[in-house]
Write an enzyme that holds these catalytic residues in place. Structure first.
Site, PDB file in Angstrom:
ATOM      1  CG  ASP A  41      -6.959  -5.208  -0.015  1.00 52.12           C
ATOM      2  OD1 ASP A  41      -7.499  -4.510  -0.909  1.00 52.12           O
ATOM      3  OD2 ASP A  41      -5.783  -4.917   0.070  1.00 52.12           O
ATOM      4  CD  GLU A  96      -2.007  -4.122  -5.562  1.00 50.47           C
ATOM      5  OE1 GLU A  96      -3.192  -3.863  -5.024  1.00 50.47           O
ATOM      6  OE2 GLU A  96      -1.143  -3.165  -5.629  1.00 50.47           O
TER       7      GLU A  96
END
Length: 821
Positions: free
Chosen positions: A328, A523
């Protein structure tokens, strides 16, 4: 397309997932593999089927012609906002991605033409043969997580939380097919989907990215999405011109972090990790998923991006995954001993492609030297390159040609087409969950309907985060030319619809529909301390109670990325619909709310809760099967016209400890500090309350002749490094009568550890309420990993500074704002 019997269902029936012989996580630095018996009792053996002798032979031929520099380039992915086509050619990078706010030309999102031009330029650079024996095409990855949500005019589907309520794998496959087609229109090869996380604490800001709290729903969808995106493995449509590469994510346990903290630590046994959080991966692997993304988070204290046991021993060796693992966004930099530009540990552990958006160049140089020195084994690099090439060859990338030359490129008629919108409309209808209906629904199409609430005519709000921008929100309806707001849908379905955003009226309506809920987030910004939607009681509840007192039946359409405590709103509503985040096709809401001409329902409610609904605002972890399971509405609940039910008057008590916004990135709003936040003062400073939008909803700080300083702190230490690298700003809504400059900034742990920007009286609005925005990157001269006071204000002279709101927000134009420069 066919679907194999769910691995999850078979394993559960055999008792495999309930094995009690789990052990603690192994030392990730150990070269010793776990005992086969323990391994087999927890993790399944899966057939990946990606090994094709012809493809493997071609990989051998390609790798024989590649230089070491090219091999290192293949395992690095850069963000298009931080790399140029010339860089791709020079360093022979394997992939380019577009992060949430990095569309071409420095914009957060783009048109079809802009996307195709950009993908063309980067692809052409990657296949330029100058200086190499063989040139390897790039693959371009993007977060198309609920449709192609990065392009103007794309079809935006409900977020996964709503799709989980639909319980319809066939529909999910159709959605993935549409998404793949629309990605092909803009020249993209690869989407970072599906998310197969199993959220277990709804305070997590990514809860809406998960289909359900129960792994069985997640497992039932996993293969359907992979096949919808990629086509059926082994069939003629596999990765044809209408399909793209998929990514199952985020491996592993991202939905189980303590406290629902993004990028946190999942502290569970290995058996629970496999049974709950691993359920979506075997079906994805069986369906031929070509890539899997590793999570930011940790398992029992070890960052998964550097965990050889989970990445190599479990995923690749035991579960037979033959695709490639991508990390990520700069997640490798969070491994102990690593930085964003230097992390051999991730590759050695099993990462095959670093997502190094803005750190790619330094990472490339260091990785190259580490392979030359032997620190990174050549065999590990070759294996990573082989896995990346395997995906590219399955995709047919060497034969595809430029994106603009591919069959669907530039086909704007396919983007948000009537057929695609029909699938989205069906998805909205099937995702709605009816929580309460005291006979007001369905509404007659001839009724005098008033529609209120800030979500009624906002496609942006109803779509949530990851919609045109990373955090979503604040985007005009004109940017959704192929979409419809909930108001649009109601106006189409009924004859007499009046839009009154604040709920005021001259002629008494027959019924009022109030559309409201959470503002969009993604997020970390979405993480909250508790599940109360409105602990202060200062939002839509006042309108609902007023309408109730006026004798007007009320229908609440609640937009949210998680189940929330809304007992007051439920009590003040005659009907209450959990609409989740339905996306761009608001017409689907009206399909179910408004009756046919004869008064019968046009469509019934079929959605069932895939997350348990809280009875109290402090019920963080609340999952079916818990020993103390006590929800307001249980997992699987959902009323319908065919099967109605009653909801008794609910307890509206809010614990004193929760009288705050609950958003960890909101410091002060609606007259309340966030949880445990307080201010400390030094010098001649006094505090009182004044009015801005409501009675006493703002803090007034009065400075004496010698000035002083004020800091906001809750006593905890925050790490804001990621936010400082991600176009996040500190927003203060304020009014100032100070005649001398004011410094606004942040403070970190340690003596004199603070950074601020000096603002003039004009910057502060000269006595009028104004918004002051300062990019967090402006404070990069201090240690942003240890912020103790996220707001620091200092004045050298007398005057008043009033603050009605203080929070972190997304910078929609992605331009650094540093007042005083």
């Amino acid at each position: 397309m066919r679907h194999k019997t769910s691995w999850y269902a078979l394993a559960a029936a055999a008792g495999l997932l309930l094995a009690g012989c789990a052990r603690s996580a192994p030392d990730p630095d150990s070269a010793t593999s776990p005992e086969p018996a323990a391994e087999e009792s927890v993790w399944p053996a899966v057939e990946s089927n990606l090994i094709d002798p012809a493809i493997e032979a071609r990989i051998d031929e390609i790798m024989a012609k590649m230089t070491l520099e090219q091999k290192v380039g293949q395992v690095i992915q850069a963000d298009n906002g931080s790399v140029t086509p010339e860089d791709v050619k020079t360093y022979r990078l394997g992939s380019v991605l577009s992060g949430g706010n990095s569309a071409p030309n420095g914009k957060p999102y783009a048109s079809v033409e802009e996307w195709v031009a950009a993908t063309d330029a980067f692809y052409a650079a990657s296949v330029d043969p100058e200086g190499v024996e063989i040139a390897i095409p790039i693959i371009w990855g993007i977060d198309a997580v609920h449709g192609h949500n990065n392009v103007i005019g794309g079809t935006v589907f409900p977020h996964n939380i709503g799709l989980g309520a639909a319980r319809n794998p066939e529909l999910i496959e159709k959605i993935a097919e549409v998404t793949a087609t629309e990605l092909r229109v803009t020249g993209h090869d690869w989407t970072f989907a599906p998310t197969v996380a199993v959220p277990r604490d709804d305070r997590w800001g990514r809860t809406y990215e998960g289909f359900a709290e129960d792994p069985e729903v997640v497992a039932s969808y996993s293969a359907a999405i992979v096949e919808g995106l990629q086509g059926e493995f082994g069939a003629d449509d596999f990765l044809d011109e209408t399909h793209v590469i998929s990514t199952a994510k985020h491996y592993l346990g991202d939905g189980g972090t303590q406290g629902g903290q993004d990028q946190g630590d999942t502290k569970v046994s290995e058996a629970e990790l496999a049974r709950i959080h691993g359920a979506g991966y075997p079906p994805a692997i069986e369906a031929g998923a070509l890539s899997i993304m590793a999570t930011f988070s940790s398992w029992n204290g070890t960052k998964t991006t550097g965990d050889k046991y989970l990445l190599t021993d479990v995923l690749k060796d035991r579960m037979g995954f033959d695709g490639f693992i991508v990390s990520d966004w700069n997640a490798h930099g969070q491994i102990d001993g690593c930085t964003n530009e230097d992390c051999p540990e991730a590759l050695i552990a099993g990462i095959d492609m670093y997502m190094a958006p803005d750190s790619w160049k330094g990472l490339y140089e260091n990785t190259l030297e580490q392979v030359k020195s032997g620190e990174i084994p050549m065999a590990r690099l070759d294996d990573a390159v082989r896995r990346v090439l395997r995906a590219k060859l399955h995709y047919g990338l060497f034969e595809e040609g430029r994106p603009s030359e591919r069959p669907l490129a530039g086909r704007t008629d396919l983007l948000g087409s009537p057929e695609h919108r029909a699938v989205a409309r069906q998805a909205v209808r099937e995702s709605l969950v009816l929580l309460k209906n005291d006979g007001v629904l369905p509404i007659a199409p001839t009724a005098n309907i008033m529609v209120a609430g800030d979500g009624a005519d906002s496609i942006s709000k109803q779509s949530g985060g990851w919609t045109l921008t990373w955090q979503g929100g604040g985007i005009d309806n004109e940017e959704f030319p192929n979409g419809a707001s909930i108001l649009d849908g109601l106006s189409e379905a009924a004859n007499n619809v009046t839009h009154s955003p604040d709920g005021s009226y001259d002629e008494k309506p027959d019924v009022a529909i109030i559309v409201f809920g959470e503002d969009p987030y993604a997020e970390f910004r979405g993480d909250v301390d508790h599940l109360a939607y409105d602990a202060a009681g200062s939002k839509e509840i006042e309108l609902l109670r007023k309408l109730q007192a006026d004798g007007i039946p009320t229908v609440s359409v609640f937009l949210s990325g998680r189940p929330m405590w809304v007992n007051p709103e439920l009590n003040a509503s005659d009907a209450f619909v959990a609409a989740w985040l339905p996306g761009s096709e608001g017409t689907g809401v009206a399909d179910v709310l408004v009756a046919a001409e004869d008064g019968s329902p046009r469509y019934d409610f079929t959605g069932k809760l895939s997350y348990s609904w809280p009875k109290r605002p402090d019920q963080g972890p609340l999952n079916v099967g818990d020993e103390t399971y006590d929800p307001l509405f249980a997992y699987g609940y959902g009323l319908s016209y065919a099967e109605p039910g009653e909801v008794a008057t609910l307890d509206e008590t809010v614990p004193d400890t929760l009288q705050a916004s609950g958003n960890t990135n909101v410091y002060f709003a609606n007259g309340s500090y966030s949880a445990n936040m307080r201010i400390f003062k030094s010098g001649t400073v006094s505090e009182s309350r004044v009015d801005h939008r409501a009675q006493e909803d703002a803090i007034s700080l009065t400075f004496g002749d010698t000035g002083g300083w004020v800091s906001f702190t809750d006593g905890s230490v925050s790490d804001l490094v990621r936010e400082s690298n991600a176009d996040i700003e500190l927003l203060l809504t304020l009014r100032s009568t100070l005649t001398s400059p004011v410094s606004i900034g942040m403070a970190c742990e340690g003596e004199d550890c603070r950074s601020s920007r000096e603002l003039s009286p004009a910057d502060l609005g000269n006595g009028d309420w104004t918004d002051v925005r300062i990019s967090l990157s402006c404070f990069s001269d201090i240690d942003l990993t240890s912020i103790i006071a996220p707001i620091y204000v200092e004045a050298s002279g007398p005057g008043e500074l009033a603050i009605s709101e203080a929070r972190l927000v997304e910078d929609a134009d992605a331009a650094e704002t540093c007042p005083g420069d």
